[in-house]
Write an enzyme that holds these catalytic residues in place. Structure first.
Site, PDB file in Angstrom:
ATOM      1  N   LYS A 112       0.744  -1.242  -0.041  1.00 14.20           N
ATOM      2  CA  LYS A 112       0.228  -0.062  -0.122  1.00 14.20           C
ATOM      3  C   LYS A 112       0.637   1.115   0.023  1.00 14.20           C
ATOM      4  CE  LYS A 112      -4.593   0.589   0.542  1.00 14.20           C
ATOM      5  NZ  LYS A 112      -5.406  -0.328   0.116  1.00 14.20           N
ATOM      6  N   GLY A 140     -20.314   7.175   3.003  1.00 15.69           N
ATOM      7  CA  GLY A 140     -19.132   7.308   1.868  1.00 15.69           C
ATOM      8  C   GLY A 140     -19.986   7.173   0.629  1.00 15.69           C
ATOM      9  N   GLY A 173     -17.833   7.645  -2.487  1.00 18.23           N
ATOM     10  CA  GLY A 173     -16.792   7.947  -3.497  1.00 18.23           C
ATOM     11  C   GLY A 173     -16.913   6.745  -4.318  1.00 18.23           C
ATOM     12  N   VAL A 181     -16.330   3.313  -4.214  1.00 14.43           N
ATOM     13  CA  VAL A 181     -16.915   2.450  -3.307  1.00 14.43           C
ATOM     14  C   VAL A 181     -18.267   2.347  -2.900  1.00 14.43           C
ATOM     15  CG1 VAL A 181     -16.770   0.519  -1.711  1.00 14.43           C
ATOM     16  CG2 VAL A 181     -14.567   1.818  -2.374  1.00 14.43           C
ATOM     17  N   GLY A 182     -18.556   3.415  -2.475  1.00 17.46           N
ATOM     18  CA  GLY A 182     -20.132   3.746  -1.862  1.00 17.46           C
ATOM     19  C   GLY A 182     -21.064   3.771  -3.370  1.00 17.46           C
TER      20      GLY A 182
HETATM   21  N1  GLU Z   1      -7.143  -0.040  -3.139  1.00 21.02           N
HETATM   22  C1  GLU Z   1      -8.054  -1.307  -3.407  1.00 21.02           C
HETATM   23  C2  GLU Z   1      -7.940  -2.010  -2.292  1.00 21.02           C
HETATM   24  O1  GLU Z   1      -7.910  -1.723  -1.038  1.00 21.02           O
HETATM   25  C3  GLU Z   1      -7.413  -1.911  -4.594  1.00 21.02           C
HETATM   26  C4  GLU Z   1      -6.116  -2.479  -4.667  1.00 21.02           C
HETATM   27  C5  GLU Z   1      -5.568  -3.150  -5.944  1.00 21.02           C
HETATM   28  O2  GLU Z   1      -6.523  -3.204  -7.125  1.00 21.02           O
HETATM   29  O3  GLU Z   1      -4.520  -3.420  -6.105  1.00 21.02           O
HETATM   30  O4  GLU Z   1      -8.379  -3.221  -2.246  1.00 21.02           O
END
Ligand code: GLU
Length: 429
Positions: free
Chosen positions: A115, A227, A229, A231-232
């Site tokens: 990350k 939320g 964004g 995802v929401g």
């Molecule tokens: N940011 C997204 C997660 O938290 C996707 C990460 C990705 O596709 O590598 O799962």
């Protein structure tokens, strides 16, 4: 328990990191993993900090800090998004990278966990400043990433355009078309159009499967989504399409609530137009400026899809939903989850519920590498199959072996076991 050591690292005192370690420790003790294995799992393999100096449009220089945490690579290259937010800390990034390790393992895709994050409020940057910051951040971590090494993607406040800049910057440095170095790229640069909707779509799929098990289906069930964004929005959209009644949605400015249902398409339109979902004014709608109150509404299904640490000891006793589906990473603290479990509330854990994004990333990455073409329908139906199988596998394992604990324990049992086996097979532990 607070992790303290006289030589506490950049991340050990961070509350989000401590929450991730607590979840790991609790599962490890139920699974009978020894402390030395937990010790080997709780630290990232590598954490890099970079400095990004940007020339602002007013001529002044401004310096930002960024990080990339590579938690575990036993199962494959590190995988995980990059977020831009003023609140980013190294501890948060490390915690999120650990969650990616479990998420990829549980999804059965050949990746480890990573990350990244930059401490910046991207809304204060002009488009040119955002591009400069993005390119400089990626150039600064270029030696750490690569199609077979570490594969970033979007997260909070990042998007396909930013992935396009990363891809271009890395390709120039590496000297070849490195399609595999990031996922969720724009379609013209080798991305899959449906990647953008996939985290939300997958969260909706998890809610659909959970609702089948708990209520016999989504039909007539009320939903609140915290939320609005990436995802929401798509979680709300698909849950509404599949027969649930979305009664409340929120963003950082507040929430809108109508017990008879929100027109999700209209709410998306408003959000895109004014940037604030609280500008939604259809029918008999209640508007409030406190988005946290949405979590306490009388609904069947609650989807926290914003940030970590929103369901806590403080508000858990006011939560009325019977099912919580974690679209965000880390929205429920371990104490709050325990209380919810005791009250009979099912929490579908983030590492299962929001794996749709990274699973679609893997579909994109593998097709980039094979030079193959895939239609959007094929990609979505593949995601539907994978998520449905994985949800039911974890749910059955939970009911069979771990039902006295929250569902997260069953998810960790499968995920951590696979990582530990890979580490043993490699001779690392
Ligand atoms: N940011 C997204 C997660 O938290 C996707 C990460 C990705 O596709 O590598 O799962």
């Amino acid at each position: 328990m607070v992790e303290q050591s006289p030589y506490a690292s950049l991340y050990e005192n961070d509350p989000v990191y401590q929450m991730a370690v607590k979840q790991l420790r609790e599962s490890a003790s139920i699974l009978g993993l020894s402390d030395d294995v937990v010790e080997a799992l709780r630290h990232p393999e590598k954490l890099v900090q970079v400095k990004i100096t940007v020339r602002r449009d007013n001529g002044k220089l401004e310096t930002f800090l960024g990080w990339r945490s590579q938690h575990n690579s036993a199962l494959g290259p590190y995988k995980g998004g990059i977020r831009y937010a003023e609140t980013v800390t190294p501890g948060e990034v490390v915690a999120l990278s650990m969650w990616m390790t479990w998420k990829c393992s549980l999804a059965g895709i050949p990746y480890g966990g990573g990350k990244g994050g930059v401490r910046v409020n991207p809304k204060t940057l002009s488009p040119r400043e955002l591009e400069e910051l993005s390119r400089k951040y990626f150039a600064a971590i270029a030696r750490e990433v690569g199609p077979d090494v570490d594969i970033p993607a979007p997260d909070v406040n990042t998007n396909p355009q930013i992935m396009g800049w990363y891809y271009d910057e890395y390709s120039k440095i590496a000297g070849f078309h490195a399609w595999g170095v990031v996922t969720a790229k724009p379609v013209e640069l080798g991305g899959l159009g449906v990647r953008v909707i996939s985290t939300g779509y997958g969260t909706a799929l998890s809610a659909r499967e959970a609702a089948k098990r708990l209520f016999g289906g989504l039909e007539g069930r009320t939903v609140a989504v915290h939320g609005f964004g990436n995802v929401g929005i798509y979680t709300a959209k698909y849950l509404a399409e599949w027969g649930a009644t979305v009664v409340a949605v929120s963003d950082s400015k507040g929430y809108v609530y109508n017990p008879r249902g929100i027109n999700v398409e209209k709410a998306i339109e408003i959000k895109e137009k004014t940037g604030m979902v609280t500008d939604y004014r259809e029918g008999d709608v209640k508007i409030s400026s406190n988005h946290m109150e949405l979590l306490e509404l009388p609904v069947d299904i609650l989807v926290p899809a914003a940030i970590e640490n929103v369901i806590t000891r403080e508000n858990v006793n006011r939560i009325k939903a019977k099912l919580v589906v974690e679209g965000a990473n880390g929205p429920t603290t371990p104490e709050a989850e325990k209380t919810l479990h005791e009250k009979g509330v099912v929490v579908v854990p983030d590492i299962l519920a929001n794996a749709g994004g990274v699973t679609m990333s893997w579909i994109e990455w593998s097709h980039n590498r094979m030079g193959c073409f895939l239609t959007e329908e094929e990609a979505l139906s593949r995601l539907d199959k994978i998520m449905t199988i994985n949800f039911n596998k974890v749910y059955d394992e939970w009911r069979k072996k771990y039902s006295i604990y929250p569902m997260r324990v069953a998810a960790y049992a499968i995920a951590v076991d696979r990582v530990v086996k890979a580490m043993k097979l490699r001779g690392w532990i």
